[in-house]
Design an enzyme around this catalytic site. Structure first.
Site, PDB file in Angstrom:
ATOM      1  N   LYS A  47       0.833  -1.219   0.000  1.00 12.30           N
ATOM      2  CA  LYS A  47       0.000   0.000   0.000  1.00 12.30           C
ATOM      3  C   LYS A  47       0.861   1.261   0.000  1.00 12.30           C
ATOM      4  O   LYS A  47       0.567   2.211  -0.706  1.00 12.30           O
ATOM      5  CB  LYS A  47      -0.923   0.046   1.237  1.00 12.30           C
ATOM      6  CG  LYS A  47      -1.895  -1.095   1.337  1.00 12.30           C
ATOM      7  CD  LYS A  47      -2.833  -0.922   2.524  1.00 12.30           C
ATOM      8  CE  LYS A  47      -2.142  -0.931   3.880  1.00 12.30           C
ATOM      9  NZ  LYS A  47      -1.598  -2.218   4.284  1.00 12.30           N
ATOM     10  N   ARG A 126      -8.633   1.065   9.914  1.00 12.79           N
ATOM     11  CA  ARG A 126      -8.226  -0.332  10.043  1.00 12.79           C
ATOM     12  C   ARG A 126      -9.249  -1.138  10.842  1.00 12.79           C
ATOM     13  O   ARG A 126      -9.059  -2.336  11.019  1.00 12.79           O
ATOM     14  CB  ARG A 126      -6.897  -0.376  10.787  1.00 12.79           C
ATOM     15  CG  ARG A 126      -5.719  -0.854   9.943  1.00 12.79           C
ATOM     16  CD  ARG A 126      -4.508  -0.734  10.818  1.00 12.79           C
ATOM     17  NE  ARG A 126      -3.369  -1.424  10.353  1.00 12.79           N
ATOM     18  CZ  ARG A 126      -2.300  -0.863   9.801  1.00 12.79           C
ATOM     19  NH1 ARG A 126      -2.295   0.425   9.552  1.00 12.79           N
ATOM     20  NH2 ARG A 126      -1.246  -1.583   9.500  1.00 12.79           N
ATOM     21  N   ARG A 165      11.712  -7.360   3.737  1.00 11.57           N
ATOM     22  CA  ARG A 165      11.715  -5.901   3.540  1.00 11.57           C
ATOM     23  C   ARG A 165      12.807  -5.238   4.382  1.00 11.57           C
ATOM     24  O   ARG A 165      12.993  -5.587   5.548  1.00 11.57           O
ATOM     25  CB  ARG A 165      10.335  -5.366   3.936  1.00 11.57           C
ATOM     26  CG  ARG A 165      10.183  -3.886   3.744  1.00 11.57           C
ATOM     27  CD  ARG A 165       8.751  -3.486   3.621  1.00 11.57           C
ATOM     28  NE  ARG A 165       8.013  -3.569   4.866  1.00 11.57           N
ATOM     29  CZ  ARG A 165       6.734  -3.210   4.977  1.00 11.57           C
ATOM     30  NH1 ARG A 165       6.069  -2.773   3.928  1.00 11.57           N
ATOM     31  NH2 ARG A 165       6.106  -3.301   6.132  1.00 11.57           N
ATOM     32  N   ARG A 198      12.379  -3.258   9.983  1.00 11.37           N
ATOM     33  CA  ARG A 198      11.420  -2.691  10.942  1.00 11.37           C
ATOM     34  C   ARG A 198      11.126  -3.725  12.022  1.00 11.37           C
ATOM     35  O   ARG A 198      10.973  -4.904  11.725  1.00 11.37           O
ATOM     36  CB  ARG A 198      10.108  -2.341  10.205  1.00 11.37           C
ATOM     37  CG  ARG A 198      10.099  -0.963   9.611  1.00 11.37           C
ATOM     38  CD  ARG A 198       8.956  -0.740   8.667  1.00 11.37           C
ATOM     39  NE  ARG A 198       7.656  -1.170   9.151  1.00 11.37           N
ATOM     40  CZ  ARG A 198       6.502  -0.940   8.519  1.00 11.37           C
ATOM     41  NH1 ARG A 198       6.507  -0.255   7.386  1.00 11.37           N
ATOM     42  NH2 ARG A 198       5.353  -1.358   8.993  1.00 11.37           N
ATOM     43  N   ARG A 209       0.447  -9.233  13.335  1.00 10.67           N
ATOM     44  CA  ARG A 209      -0.145  -8.256  12.404  1.00 10.67           C
ATOM     45  C   ARG A 209      -1.144  -8.912  11.460  1.00 10.67           C
ATOM     46  O   ARG A 209      -2.194  -8.344  11.168  1.00 10.67           O
ATOM     47  CB  ARG A 209       0.956  -7.573  11.581  1.00 10.67           C
ATOM     48  CG  ARG A 209       1.792  -6.635  12.418  1.00 10.67           C
ATOM     49  CD  ARG A 209       3.044  -6.231  11.682  1.00 10.67           C
ATOM     50  NE  ARG A 209       2.799  -5.265  10.632  1.00 10.67           N
ATOM     51  CZ  ARG A 209       3.687  -4.968   9.695  1.00 10.67           C
ATOM     52  NH1 ARG A 209       4.842  -5.581   9.657  1.00 10.67           N
ATOM     53  NH2 ARG A 209       3.408  -4.059   8.786  1.00 10.67           N
TER      54      ARG A 209
HETATM   55  P1  AMP Z   1       1.637   0.349   8.919  1.00 10.79           P
HETATM   56  O1  AMP Z   1       2.872   1.060   8.561  1.00 10.79           O
HETATM   57  O2  AMP Z   1       0.396   0.942   8.291  1.00 10.79           O
HETATM   58  O3  AMP Z   1       1.731  -1.146   8.700  1.00 10.79           O
HETATM   59  O4  AMP Z   1       1.411   0.562  10.501  1.00 10.79           O
HETATM   60  C1  AMP Z   1       2.382   0.105  11.426  1.00 10.79           C
HETATM   61  C2  AMP Z   1       1.727  -0.145  12.763  1.00 10.79           C
HETATM   62  O5  AMP Z   1       1.160   1.079  13.270  1.00 10.79           O
HETATM   63  C3  AMP Z   1       0.582  -1.149  12.773  1.00 10.79           C
HETATM   64  O6  AMP Z   1       1.035  -2.493  12.849  1.00 10.79           O
HETATM   65  C4  AMP Z   1      -0.167  -0.719  14.025  1.00 10.79           C
HETATM   66  O7  AMP Z   1       0.501  -1.146  15.202  1.00 10.79           O
HETATM   67  C5  AMP Z   1      -0.044   0.800  13.980  1.00 10.79           C
HETATM   68  N1  AMP Z   1      -1.164   1.404  13.215  1.00 10.79           N
HETATM   69  C6  AMP Z   1      -1.074   2.171  12.097  1.00 10.79           C
HETATM   70  N2  AMP Z   1      -2.271   2.601  11.707  1.00 10.79           N
HETATM   71  C7  AMP Z   1      -3.173   2.091  12.582  1.00 10.79           C
HETATM   72  C8  AMP Z   1      -4.589   2.166  12.692  1.00 10.79           C
HETATM   73  N3  AMP Z   1      -5.326   2.850  11.815  1.00 10.79           N
HETATM   74  N4  AMP Z   1      -5.190   1.510  13.726  1.00 10.79           N
HETATM   75  C9  AMP Z   1      -4.466   0.824  14.632  1.00 10.79           C
HETATM   76  N5  AMP Z   1      -3.116   0.699  14.574  1.00 10.79           N
HETATM   77  C10 AMP Z   1      -2.473   1.334  13.566  1.00 10.79           C
END
Ligand code: AMP
Length: 252
Positions: A47, A126, A165, A198, A209
């Site tokens: 994404k 989410r 990654r 990461r 996740r």
């Molecule tokens: P991402 O980079 O979008 O994969 O986000 C990394 C992490 O941030 C996720 O695994 C969650 O722990 C947290 N996170 C990001 N966006 C959200 C959201 N909208 N709701 C809950 N947790 C979030």
């Protein structure tokens, strides 16, 4: 420079810092269509890469909630609010941050959702509760979403993408040990920094996740399908191939 050599024209300061912070290079209101897109899909489906490509070519700003949390993580502990420190503990484990914390963080950035340049929301909403709140923030349909892009990829391919990654801590460029290796192993092609994995791309976090995605985020596919805005895009192939598929799906 970022990912695939794109020039990042916008700084996204208002989004990353929140409150009253202004962007140095806010997106101009486009003469043509204003794009308001949500990018949906499991973690690792690509994404963020698609949001960067779409942002560079459609003009809307890439608003990633994960980037806001990662930006907070790089601050000294004294500069991070207790709510944000709590959020970062969830993130480290790969768990979703509780809705109340995420929604408070989005509320501080609500004006980015009303930016004349449109937006590309990556990682938000989410959960169904977050999707309901997004609808409220957009005036119950007064500011309509153009589409919700649902990037679709089999789970084994997602796990392979995430575990290989590697990210640049400085310019945020993203590589993959097998499919997109840097020219020099472990080193960023663009700025020479040492690449890192990461914390939430480690195997134990990936499992958490994926489970969180299945339980809390997958129901959004149905949520947006019922509202007639869902566009599913197969996420196999190179970023450019997926991007071309996205443009076709959007008739953009
Ligand atoms: P991402 O980079 O979008 O994969 O986000 C990394 C992490 O941030 C996720 O695994 C969650 O722990 C947290 N996170 C990001 N966006 C959200 C959201 N909208 N709701 C809950 N947790 C979030």
């Amino acid at each position: 420079m970022k990912d695939g050599g794109l020039i990042e024209k916008r700084d996204r300061m208002a989004w990353l810092k929140g409150g009253t912070v202004q962007c140095n290079h806010p997106p101009a209101k486009p003469a043509g269509r204003v794009w308001r897109l949500v990018l949906l899909g499991a973690p690792g489906v690509g994404k963020g890469t698609q949001a960067d490509l779409l942002s560079a070519r459609l003009g809307a700003c890439h608003l990633s909630t994960g980037d806001v949390f990662r930006a907070a993580k790089s601050l000294c502990s004294g500069e991070v609010s207790p709510a944000m420190q709590n959020a970062l503990a969830y993130m480290r484990r790969g768990d979703l941050v509780p809705d109340a914390i995420v929604l408070a963080m989005i509320a501080e950035r609500a004006r980015c959702l009303h930016c004349g340049g449109g937006f590309l929301l990556d990682g938000f909403p989410r959960t169904v509760a977050q999707a309901e709140e997004l609808k409220n923030m957009l005036g119950q349909g007064k500011v309509p979403l153009t589409a919700v892009l649902n990037y679709d990829l089999p789970t084994d391919q997602i796990v392979a993408r995430l575990s290989g990654r590697r990210t640049c801590p400085k310019c945020k460029a993203v590589f993959h040990v097998d499919t997109r290796p840097p020219r020099v192993k472990g080193t960023c092609d663009h700025c020479g920094e040492e690449l890192y994995q990461r914390e939430d791309d480690r195997p134990e976090s990936i499992r958490v996740r994926m489970a969180a995605y299945e339980k809390s985020t997958r129901p959004l596919i149905d949520f947006y399908q019922k509202r007639g805005v869902l566009v599913t895009v197969p996420a196999e192939g190179s970023p450019e191939e997926i991007y071309q598929r996205t443009r076709l799906a959007l008739s953009a």
